[in-house]
Design a protein around this motif. Structure first.
Motif, PDB file in Angstrom:
ATOM      1  N   LEU A  16      15.906  13.671  20.316  1.00 51.08           N
ATOM      2  CA  LEU A  16      17.738  13.705  20.334  1.00 51.08           C
ATOM      3  C   LEU A  16      18.185  13.701  19.008  1.00 51.08           C
ATOM      4  O   LEU A  16      19.239  14.121  18.696  1.00 51.08           O
ATOM      5  N   THR A  17      17.635  13.096  17.945  1.00 49.45           N
ATOM      6  CA  THR A  17      17.924  12.786  16.722  1.00 49.45           C
ATOM      7  C   THR A  17      18.218  14.295  16.089  1.00 49.45           C
ATOM      8  O   THR A  17      19.408  14.485  15.620  1.00 49.45           O
ATOM      9  N   TYR A  18      17.111  15.069  16.271  1.00 50.85           N
ATOM     10  CA  TYR A  18      17.350  16.505  15.503  1.00 50.85           C
ATOM     11  C   TYR A  18      18.269  17.286  16.462  1.00 50.85           C
ATOM     12  O   TYR A  18      18.784  18.002  15.808  1.00 50.85           O
ATOM     13  N   LEU A  32      14.638  22.301  21.490  1.00 50.89           N
ATOM     14  CA  LEU A  32      14.586  20.833  21.540  1.00 50.89           C
ATOM     15  C   LEU A  32      14.881  20.343  22.924  1.00 50.89           C
ATOM     16  O   LEU A  32      14.500  19.470  23.517  1.00 50.89           O
ATOM     17  N   VAL A  33      16.175  21.157  23.250  1.00 49.82           N
ATOM     18  CA  VAL A  33      16.985  20.738  24.693  1.00 49.82           C
ATOM     19  C   VAL A  33      16.044  20.858  25.913  1.00 49.82           C
ATOM     20  O   VAL A  33      15.896  20.335  26.623  1.00 49.82           O
ATOM     21  N   ASP A  34      15.085  22.129  25.531  1.00 53.05           N
ATOM     22  CA  ASP A  34      14.159  22.666  26.570  1.00 53.05           C
ATOM     23  C   ASP A  34      13.044  21.493  26.571  1.00 53.05           C
ATOM     24  O   ASP A  34      12.616  21.040  27.923  1.00 53.05           O
ATOM     25  N   GLU A  35      12.645  21.088  25.483  1.00 54.47           N
ATOM     26  CA  GLU A  35      11.580  19.803  25.458  1.00 54.47           C
ATOM     27  C   GLU A  35      11.892  18.547  25.942  1.00 54.47           C
ATOM     28  O   GLU A  35      11.192  17.856  26.765  1.00 54.47           O
ATOM     29  N   VAL A  36      13.308  18.319  25.661  1.00 57.38           N
ATOM     30  CA  VAL A  36      13.824  16.932  26.201  1.00 57.38           C
ATOM     31  C   VAL A  36      14.044  17.193  27.935  1.00 57.38           C
ATOM     32  O   VAL A  36      13.799  16.259  28.407  1.00 57.38           O
ATOM     33  N   GLY A  37      14.364  18.199  28.218  1.00 58.15           N
ATOM     34  CA  GLY A  37      14.626  18.558  29.653  1.00 58.15           C
ATOM     35  C   GLY A  37      13.284  18.348  30.385  1.00 58.15           C
ATOM     36  O   GLY A  37      13.126  17.570  31.336  1.00 58.15           O
ATOM     37  N   SER A  38      12.295  18.735  29.930  1.00 60.34           N
ATOM     38  CA  SER A  38      10.768  18.530  30.234  1.00 60.34           C
ATOM     39  C   SER A  38      10.405  17.228  30.354  1.00 60.34           C
ATOM     40  O   SER A  38      10.015  16.405  31.564  1.00 60.34           O
ATOM     41  N   LEU A  39      10.650  16.219  29.170  1.00 59.19           N
ATOM     42  CA  LEU A  39      10.495  14.657  29.132  1.00 59.19           C
ATOM     43  C   LEU A  39      11.325  14.130  30.223  1.00 59.19           C
ATOM     44  O   LEU A  39      10.811  13.045  30.711  1.00 59.19           O
ATOM     45  N   LEU A 198      26.803  15.288  19.792  1.00 63.21           N
ATOM     46  CA  LEU A 198      26.237  16.387  19.073  1.00 63.21           C
ATOM     47  C   LEU A 198      27.158  17.572  18.988  1.00 63.21           C
ATOM     48  O   LEU A 198      26.640  18.770  18.750  1.00 63.21           O
ATOM     49  N   GLY A 199      28.364  17.539  19.163  1.00 61.00           N
ATOM     50  CA  GLY A 199      29.297  18.892  19.175  1.00 61.00           C
ATOM     51  C   GLY A 199      29.467  19.234  20.394  1.00 61.00           C
ATOM     52  O   GLY A 199      29.239  18.725  21.583  1.00 61.00           O
ATOM     53  N   ASP A 200      29.720  20.782  20.614  1.00 63.26           N
ATOM     54  CA  ASP A 200      29.730  21.422  21.673  1.00 63.26           C
ATOM     55  C   ASP A 200      28.612  21.920  22.046  1.00 63.26           C
ATOM     56  O   ASP A 200      27.923  22.787  21.403  1.00 63.26           O
ATOM     57  N   ALA A 201      28.060  21.416  23.119  1.00 61.94           N
ATOM     58  CA  ALA A 201      26.523  21.763  23.691  1.00 61.94           C
ATOM     59  C   ALA A 201      26.262  23.118  24.035  1.00 61.94           C
ATOM     60  O   ALA A 201      25.500  23.809  23.597  1.00 61.94           O
TER      61      ALA A 201
END
Ligand code: PRP
Ligand code: URA
Ligand code: MG
Length: 209
Positions: A16-18, A32-39, A198-201
């Motif tokens: 999330l930091t990155y 990264l968003v894809d990976e966090v979706g999995s986690l 994070l700004g506009d996703a």
């Protein structure tokens, strides 16, 4: 009242930091968003019910566990919610995916619905509505209204970053909906953006800044 769960797993917090960092470009942001979706899918499915089945291993007969209960439905709020779906489907590939298209009017901050396509067996499914951002809460509340109007009875909401204002609005409008987030931020700014956020996703995912 709906419960709020913050996923503080170190891998989620690290990634999330990155995701937040403005130096992270579109390709890496999307990955990264894809990976966090999995986690997050791993965490949110922790309580799914199991049942015993009989199998035969190469050694002997055994009873072992498989998923039981209602089937899952994922509902990304377009556009930005799409970024989390593939990562979730890597862990729960049999889930059906509905789509709700909403954009937030930049002046009024009110959600405007432009598309709804859902699985036909709505009453049979446990739904997870997905959007990276819960800001004023208007979009999440409207998407869940839309799902409920069409017959959904079991709904959870999952996002990367929430503002306290959005959490309060969602709890107030849909007290039956539990909320799963990776980070609870400080506040909204005068334009309705999450601070620090994070700004506009959607813009960062699709490179439309
Ligand atoms: O809680 P709210 O105040 O409603 O704001 C959150 C909404 O804003 C963003 O979508 P946006 O309207 O930018 O659409 P997009 O995904 O197409 O970029 C975000 O992805 C949420 O859907
Ligand atoms: O900070 C915010 C608020 C709404 N929508 C976004 O994409 N980001
Ligand atoms: Mg957007």
């Amino acid at each position: 009242m709906g419960k709020v769960f913050v996923f503080d797993h170190p891998l989620i917090q690290h990634k999330l930091t990155y995701i937040r960092d403005k130096k992270t470009g579109t390709k890496e942001f999307r990955e990264l968003v894809d990976e966090v979706g999995s986690l997050m899918a791993f965490e949110i499915t922790r309580e799914l019910p199991l049942e015993e089945v009989e199998i035969e291993t190469p050694v002997q007969k055994a009873t072992s566990k498989v998923l039981a209960g209602k089937k899952l439905g994922l509902v990304p709020i377009l556009r930005a919610g799409i970024g989390m779906v593939d990562g979730m489907l890597k862990l729960i590939p049999a889930a059906k995916v509905g789509h709700i298209g909403l954009y937030r009017d930049p002046k009024t901050l009110q959600p405007v619905e432009y598309y709804v396509k859902l699985p036909s067996d709505i009453e049979e499914r446990d739904f997870i509505v997905v959007d990276p951002m819960l800001a004023t809460g208007g979009s999440a509340v409207a998407a869940i209204n839309s799902l409920k109007t069409r017959g959904a009875t079991s709904i959870r909401f999952m996002c990367l970053i929430a503002a306290p204002e959005g959490v309060d609005a969602l709890k107030e409008a849909h007290p039956d909906v539990d909320i799963y987030i990776a980070a609870l931020d400080e506040k909204l700014n005068e334009k309705g953006y999450i601070v620090p956020g994070l700004g506009d996703a959607g813009d960062r995912l699709f490179g439309t800044m």
